[in-house]
Motif scaffolding. Structure first.
Motif, PDB file in Angstrom:
ATOM      1  N   ARG A  10      11.177  34.197  54.660  1.00  0.00           N
ATOM      2  CA  ARG A  10      12.319  34.754  55.389  1.00  0.00           C
ATOM      3  C   ARG A  10      12.072  34.861  56.888  1.00  0.00           C
ATOM      4  O   ARG A  10      12.946  34.556  57.698  1.00  0.00           O
ATOM      5  N   LEU A  11      10.854  35.287  57.263  1.00  0.00           N
ATOM      6  CA  LEU A  11      10.553  35.421  58.685  1.00  0.00           C
ATOM      7  C   LEU A  11      10.608  34.066  59.386  1.00  0.00           C
ATOM      8  O   LEU A  11      11.206  33.934  60.457  1.00  0.00           O
ATOM      9  N   GLY A  12       9.996  33.050  58.774  1.00  0.00           N
ATOM     10  CA  GLY A  12      10.009  31.725  59.365  1.00  0.00           C
ATOM     11  C   GLY A  12      11.417  31.179  59.525  1.00  0.00           C
ATOM     12  O   GLY A  12      11.734  30.519  60.522  1.00  0.00           O
ATOM     13  N   GLU A  13      12.271  31.462  58.548  1.00  0.00           N
ATOM     14  CA  GLU A  13      13.653  31.011  58.617  1.00  0.00           C
ATOM     15  C   GLU A  13      14.383  31.677  59.786  1.00  0.00           C
ATOM     16  O   GLU A  13      15.177  31.045  60.493  1.00  0.00           O
ATOM     17  N   LYS A  14      14.113  32.963  60.006  1.00  0.00           N
ATOM     18  CA  LYS A  14      14.736  33.684  61.122  1.00  0.00           C
ATOM     19  C   LYS A  14      14.253  33.138  62.463  1.00  0.00           C
ATOM     20  O   LYS A  14      15.031  32.986  63.409  1.00  0.00           O
ATOM     21  N   VAL A  15      12.951  32.851  62.529  1.00  0.00           N
ATOM     22  CA  VAL A  15      12.385  32.312  63.769  1.00  0.00           C
ATOM     23  C   VAL A  15      12.957  30.926  64.051  1.00  0.00           C
ATOM     24  O   VAL A  15      13.323  30.610  65.191  1.00  0.00           O
TER      25      VAL A  15
END
Length: 209
Positions: A10-15
């Motif tokens: 999820r974090l990578g997708e947001k970044v």
């Protein structure tokens, strides 16, 4: 060409979404793809899709010029990198938690269950408290419930899991968020490009905060 290591999940997708908004879109990029390397549409960056705990390793060793890693990972593994920006994402807290009926017996070493061994050792060393580390990789909350540790050191986001297991936060070590990091050599030789990306991200974080 700038090589960017993004953490899977999820974090990578947001970044990636943030990077896409500031001009580094990649049509072939999809979170569920089996591919691990993607090029943006302008040919300016390569994206590497890697395990979150490995991002700092890729950056430190120069396989990636820049990347995004949680402050918890940076503090735990202390990679030889530069932190360029706080992306104000993935916010949580590194905490100490224990059973609701916990009382600290200072006459004996405190049994600490955690996967953040260095972080726990550093924190308690600064307090002058003797501890015994119990290294676990998952379901840390079980340790005090089953009596194999007195406390745990772990990341807390909402606290729901702690409450459901009759645990409570008894101390705070640090605030955690995602950081934009860079390889030191890359920052020297690709300073213009990396600085430009950093400034765009900082501005985007302000706008979308």
């Amino acid at each position: 060409m700038i090589n960017i290591a993004l953490p899977k999940g999820r974090l990578g997708e947001k970044v990636y979404s943030l990077l896409s908004r500031v001009g580094f879109n990649c049509k072939e990029f999809t979170p569920d793809s089996r591919k691990l390397i993607f090029k943006d549409d302008k040919g300016e960056v390569n994206y590497f899709w890697v395990k979150p705990s490995d991002v700092s390793v890729y950056v430190e060793l120069g396989a990636a010029d820049v990347g995004v890693a949680g402050k918890d990972i940076i503090d735990e593994y202390t990679p030889d990198i530069y932190e360029l920006a706080d992306l104000d994402m993935g916010k949580c807290t590194m905490c100490i938690a224990a059973r609701a009926d916990f009382n600290d017996d200072v006459s004996a070493p405190l049994r600490v269950a955690t996967k953040f061994v260095h972080t726990a050792e550093k924190y308690y060393a600064e307090m002058g408290r003797d501890i015994e580390i119990i290294k676990l990789n998952g379901s840390i909350e079980l340790a005090p419930v089953l009596g194999i540790s007195d406390v745990i050191v772990d990341i807390v986001e909402t606290g729901t899991t702690l409450k459901e297991n009759n645990l409570k936060v008894i101390g705070k070590i640090s605030d955690i968020s995602a950081r934009f990091i860079t390889n030191k050599a890359a920052f020297k030789f690709k300073n213009k490009e990396i600085t430009a990306i950093t400034e765009k991200l900082k501005e985007a974080v302000k706008v979308y905060d």
